[in-house]
Design a protein around this motif. Structure first.
Motif, PDB file in Angstrom:
ATOM      1  N   MET A 143       2.352 -12.322  -0.301  1.00  0.00           N
ATOM      2  CA  MET A 143       1.857 -11.248   0.542  1.00  0.00           C
ATOM      3  C   MET A 143       2.991 -10.613   1.349  1.00  0.00           C
ATOM      4  O   MET A 143       4.010 -11.255   1.587  1.00  0.00           O
ATOM      5  CB  MET A 143       0.782 -11.751   1.508  1.00  0.00           C
ATOM      6  CG  MET A 143      -0.511 -12.157   0.835  1.00  0.00           C
ATOM      7  SD  MET A 143      -0.384 -13.780   0.093  1.00  0.00           S
ATOM      8  CE  MET A 143      -0.229 -14.803   1.513  1.00  0.00           C
TER       9      MET A 143
ATOM     10  N   ARG B  43      -2.999   1.620  -1.912  1.00  0.00           N
ATOM     11  CA  ARG B  43      -2.996   0.508  -2.861  1.00  0.00           C
ATOM     12  C   ARG B  43      -1.652   0.509  -3.593  1.00  0.00           C
ATOM     13  O   ARG B  43      -1.387   1.376  -4.419  1.00  0.00           O
ATOM     14  CB  ARG B  43      -4.144   0.655  -3.863  1.00  0.00           C
ATOM     15  CG  ARG B  43      -5.528   0.460  -3.256  1.00  0.00           C
ATOM     16  CD  ARG B  43      -6.580   0.432  -4.352  1.00  0.00           C
ATOM     17  NE  ARG B  43      -7.923   0.343  -3.816  1.00  0.00           N
ATOM     18  CZ  ARG B  43      -8.528  -0.802  -3.478  1.00  0.00           C
ATOM     19  NH1 ARG B  43      -7.889  -1.945  -3.639  1.00  0.00           N
ATOM     20  NH2 ARG B  43      -9.755  -0.805  -2.999  1.00  0.00           N
ATOM     21  N   TYR B  44      -0.833  -0.446  -3.288  1.00  0.00           N
ATOM     22  CA  TYR B  44       0.487  -0.499  -3.896  1.00  0.00           C
ATOM     23  C   TYR B  44       0.399  -0.901  -5.366  1.00  0.00           C
ATOM     24  O   TYR B  44      -0.495  -1.627  -5.776  1.00  0.00           O
ATOM     25  CB  TYR B  44       1.375  -1.495  -3.150  1.00  0.00           C
ATOM     26  CG  TYR B  44       1.869  -0.988  -1.809  1.00  0.00           C
ATOM     27  CD1 TYR B  44       1.823   0.363  -1.482  1.00  0.00           C
ATOM     28  CD2 TYR B  44       2.394  -1.865  -0.872  1.00  0.00           C
ATOM     29  CE1 TYR B  44       2.288   0.823  -0.272  1.00  0.00           C
ATOM     30  CE2 TYR B  44       2.858  -1.415   0.358  1.00  0.00           C
ATOM     31  CZ  TYR B  44       2.805  -0.072   0.654  1.00  0.00           C
ATOM     32  OH  TYR B  44       3.258   0.390   1.856  1.00  0.00           O
TER      33      TYR B  44
ATOM     34  N   ARG C 140       2.835  -6.417   2.601  1.00  0.00           N
ATOM     35  CA  ARG C 140       2.735  -5.015   2.203  1.00  0.00           C
ATOM     36  C   ARG C 140       3.943  -4.212   2.679  1.00  0.00           C
ATOM     37  O   ARG C 140       4.562  -3.494   1.914  1.00  0.00           O
ATOM     38  CB  ARG C 140       1.451  -4.397   2.776  1.00  0.00           C
ATOM     39  CG  ARG C 140       0.194  -4.759   2.025  1.00  0.00           C
ATOM     40  CD  ARG C 140      -1.004  -4.049   2.671  1.00  0.00           C
ATOM     41  NE  ARG C 140      -0.759  -2.627   2.848  1.00  0.00           N
ATOM     42  CZ  ARG C 140      -0.902  -1.707   1.899  1.00  0.00           C
ATOM     43  NH1 ARG C 140      -1.303  -2.066   0.704  1.00  0.00           N
ATOM     44  NH2 ARG C 140      -0.658  -0.428   2.149  1.00  0.00           N
ATOM     45  N   ASP C 141       4.241  -4.323   3.949  1.00  0.00           N
ATOM     46  CA  ASP C 141       5.324  -3.543   4.529  1.00  0.00           C
ATOM     47  C   ASP C 141       6.396  -4.408   5.180  1.00  0.00           C
ATOM     48  O   ASP C 141       7.432  -3.899   5.609  1.00  0.00           O
ATOM     49  CB  ASP C 141       4.774  -2.561   5.567  1.00  0.00           C
ATOM     50  CG  ASP C 141       3.768  -1.602   4.957  1.00  0.00           C
ATOM     51  OD1 ASP C 141       4.179  -0.788   4.110  1.00  0.00           O
ATOM     52  OD2 ASP C 141       2.576  -1.668   5.313  1.00  0.00           O
TER      53      ASP C 141
ATOM     54  N   ASN D 160      -5.471   1.914   3.664  1.00  0.00           N
ATOM     55  CA  ASN D 160      -4.139   1.507   3.230  1.00  0.00           C
ATOM     56  C   ASN D 160      -3.907   1.934   1.782  1.00  0.00           C
ATOM     57  O   ASN D 160      -4.797   1.816   0.934  1.00  0.00           O
ATOM     58  CB  ASN D 160      -3.981  -0.021   3.317  1.00  0.00           C
ATOM     59  CG  ASN D 160      -4.145  -0.546   4.731  1.00  0.00           C
ATOM     60  OD1 ASN D 160      -3.567  -0.007   5.663  1.00  0.00           O
ATOM     61  ND2 ASN D 160      -4.943  -1.586   4.888  1.00  0.00           N
TER      62      ASN D 160
ATOM     63  N   ASP E  21       0.833 -11.365   7.335  1.00  0.00           N
ATOM     64  CA  ASP E  21       2.174 -10.819   7.105  1.00  0.00           C
ATOM     65  C   ASP E  21       3.088 -10.945   8.323  1.00  0.00           C
ATOM     66  O   ASP E  21       4.277 -10.653   8.226  1.00  0.00           O
ATOM     67  CB  ASP E  21       2.093  -9.335   6.719  1.00  0.00           C
ATOM     68  CG  ASP E  21       1.396  -9.119   5.387  1.00  0.00           C
ATOM     69  OD1 ASP E  21       1.198 -10.098   4.649  1.00  0.00           O
ATOM     70  OD2 ASP E  21       1.034  -7.960   5.091  1.00  0.00           O
TER      71      ASP E  21
ATOM     72  N   GLU F  83       4.691  -8.235  -1.966  1.00  0.00           N
ATOM     73  CA  GLU F  83       3.827  -7.293  -2.692  1.00  0.00           C
ATOM     74  C   GLU F  83       4.207  -5.836  -2.463  1.00  0.00           C
ATOM     75  O   GLU F  83       3.975  -4.983  -3.333  1.00  0.00           O
ATOM     76  CB  GLU F  83       2.370  -7.503  -2.304  1.00  0.00           C
ATOM     77  CG  GLU F  83       2.075  -7.236  -0.831  1.00  0.00           C
ATOM     78  CD  GLU F  83       0.619  -7.485  -0.474  1.00  0.00           C
ATOM     79  OE1 GLU F  83      -0.260  -6.935  -1.158  1.00  0.00           O
ATOM     80  OE2 GLU F  83       0.371  -8.241   0.497  1.00  0.00           O
ATOM     81  N   GLY F  84       4.822  -5.521  -1.324  1.00  0.00           N
ATOM     82  CA  GLY F  84       5.183  -4.137  -1.042  1.00  0.00           C
ATOM     83  C   GLY F  84       6.595  -3.770  -1.429  1.00  0.00           C
ATOM     84  O   GLY F  84       7.021  -2.627  -1.220  1.00  0.00           O
TER      85      GLY F  84
ATOM     86  N   GLN G  52       8.459  -0.478  -4.343  1.00  0.00           N
ATOM     87  CA  GLN G  52       7.540   0.636  -4.623  1.00  0.00           C
ATOM     88  C   GLN G  52       8.309   1.910  -4.966  1.00  0.00           C
ATOM     89  O   GLN G  52       7.766   2.828  -5.588  1.00  0.00           O
ATOM     90  CB  GLN G  52       6.607   0.866  -3.426  1.00  0.00           C
ATOM     91  CG  GLN G  52       5.656  -0.300  -3.148  1.00  0.00           C
ATOM     92  CD  GLN G  52       4.755  -0.636  -4.311  1.00  0.00           C
ATOM     93  OE1 GLN G  52       4.043   0.245  -4.824  1.00  0.00           O
ATOM     94  NE2 GLN G  52       4.769  -1.888  -4.748  1.00  0.00           N
TER      95      GLN G  52
END
Length: 447
Positions: free
Chosen positions: A257, A337-338, A259-260, A335, A214, A313-314, A317
């Motif tokens: 990919m 799970r989103y 997440r954040d 972590n 990431d 992916e993040g 949310q």
């Protein structure tokens, strides 16, 4: 990144003691003309290299924040013949893991003469005897071809292990230096191991090579695997574009990919500028309303009869129902799970455009695990080698609890805690994000 929460002292790397041994790199070819160009501990790279930053430092009279320059030292701490090194890979797979393993082994073996090298299987599990994972002996013959393959020859795992047990294993196996290859969780674990080693007054060096696809490690311009990731994603976006244009009112959604941090999505979209919308965690959006994503998508499809959406992916949310703390699921590394934003968008887009009488064809593509297991491309392969060799130089000089990175085109050593305190994110007011907006034509905010 908020640099104001740090002081110059926070960026000084710990050492195990004075270096009194002349490095084997001196006069490698028995002639002064071929002696190595050595770095010194007081050589540093400014965090802020601008004239404005220089003037600010002069006016304040305070030491500006800077990073130690990486590279070989003329004097080293460890005696190579009496040294045992261990290498561990943790967390998710990432292009370049095998390249880093190979380069660490080659650097230790050929540059310094360290021939006792082991690989720790399946991440930090391999340092817990309860799992009964056996160490793997590593030498140039074992690792000579591993750069040709994705994944990690050592395997990997997520999750925490007992710090005391892991240090006991290092001591029991006479390990003098530990190379940890992983992301935020791995580096946090490496710092905890280094702290326990320090508490016991042991002479074991711990180094981190930052692995996060990431690209979200603070104070490091690029992490290995990132370039391979968005380079691999680019032709997938091209094919998704072809899929979208092949149907009347066709919409293709590609989840990447991130997440954040949305660096892969942003860079892949710029590398393949057929993308019409990029959705990232740093830029929250709403589905409906005057500036909602769905009305903007509708405009695009009405005009061009197709659209390509890339989503990290993040992202999004905030669109899911809030769950109680007990309902939130976490992975082995702790972590959250989103929720699957890709499937969510597929359903919402289909529902919305159908309601608007547009009869859409919506396709959803998630190539994440294909990308993660790719072999490193040429640029990443070079980068992996340089990261690994600089980690070797640092450890041989007795540096510990550090991570090797790059800043202003120089390789650097940083204390692990400053890199794990917060994550690096896209600045939505910065050049990268505005380049994405200019490439895609999407509105700056969709709220």
């Amino acid at each position: 990144m908020n640099i104001d929460q740090f002081s110059a002292e926070d960026f000084h790397v710990q050492t195990l003691g004075d270096c009194a041994i002349t490095t084997p790199l001196v006069h490698t070819y028995d002639t002064p003309d071929y002696s190595h160009d050595f770095a010194k501990d007081d050589q540093r790279v400014l965090f802020d290299a601008s004239v404005e930053g220089f003037r600010k430092a002069v006016e304040s009279g305070e030491e500006p924040i800077s990073f130690e320059v990486a590279g070989p030292r003329e004097k080293i701490y460890f005696t190579p013949a009496n040294t045992k090194a261990a290498i561990v890979t943790c967390g998710g797979l990432c292009p370049g893991l095998n390249n880093v393993i190979r380069s660490i082994v080659m650097g230790l073996y050929y540059r310094y003469g360290v021939q006792n090298i082991v690989g720790i299987p399946y991440g930090y599990q391999g340092l817990n005897p309860a799992y009964n994972h056996k160490f793997i002996n590593l030498d140039p013959e074992v690792v000579k071809d591993i750069h040709l393959f994705g994944g990690s020859i050592l395997g990997s795992s997520r999750g925490q292990q007992d710090i005391g047990v892991m240090v006991d294993t290092l001591v029991r196996n006479n390990v003098n230096m530990l190379f940890t290859i992983g992301g935020d969780g791995t580096l946090s674990g490496a710092h905890a191991i280094a702290e326990e080693i320090k508490r016991r007054n042991l002479k074991i060096a711990v180094a981190g090579v930052p692995k996060t696809i990431d690209n979200d490690v603070n104070f490091i311009q690029k992490t290995f695997g990132f370039e391979t990731a968005f380079t691999t994603a680019a032709p997938i976006l091209r094919d998704a574009h072809n899929e979208a244009t092949g149907a009347y009112n066709g919409v293709a959604i590609v989840k990447l990919m991130g997440r954040d941090s949305g660096f892969i999505a942003a860079n892949a979209a710029m590398a393949m500028p057929d993308v019409n919308f990029v959705l990232v965690p740093e830029n929250p959006f709403e589905l409906e309303g005057p500036h909602g994503f769905l009305p903007e998508l509708k405009k695009r499809v009405q005009e061009k009869k197709h659209a390509l959406v890339v989503v990290a992916e993040g992202a999004g949310q905030n669109l899911f129902e809030n769950l109680s703390e007990e309902e939130v699921k976490k992975d082995a590394s702790g972590n959250i799970r989103y929720k699957d934003i890709g499937l969510f968008l597929k359903d919402k887009i289909t529902e919305y455009l159908t309601k608007e009488g547009m009869d859409p064809t919506v396709k959803y593509i998630d190539p994440s695990y294909i990308i993660r297991s790719k072999a490193a491309n040429a640029s990443d392969s070079i980068f992996c080698s340089k990261l690994a060799l600089n980690a070797v130089h640092g450890v041989m000089a007795g540096k510990t609890d550090f991570v090797v990175g790059r800043w202003h085109h120089s390789f650097t050593y940083l204390p692990i805690p400053v890199c794990t305190k917060t994550r690096k994110k896209i600045n939505i007011n910065g050049d990268l994000w505005w380049s994405v907006l200019e490439t895609t034509g999407q509105p700056p905010m969709m709220k």
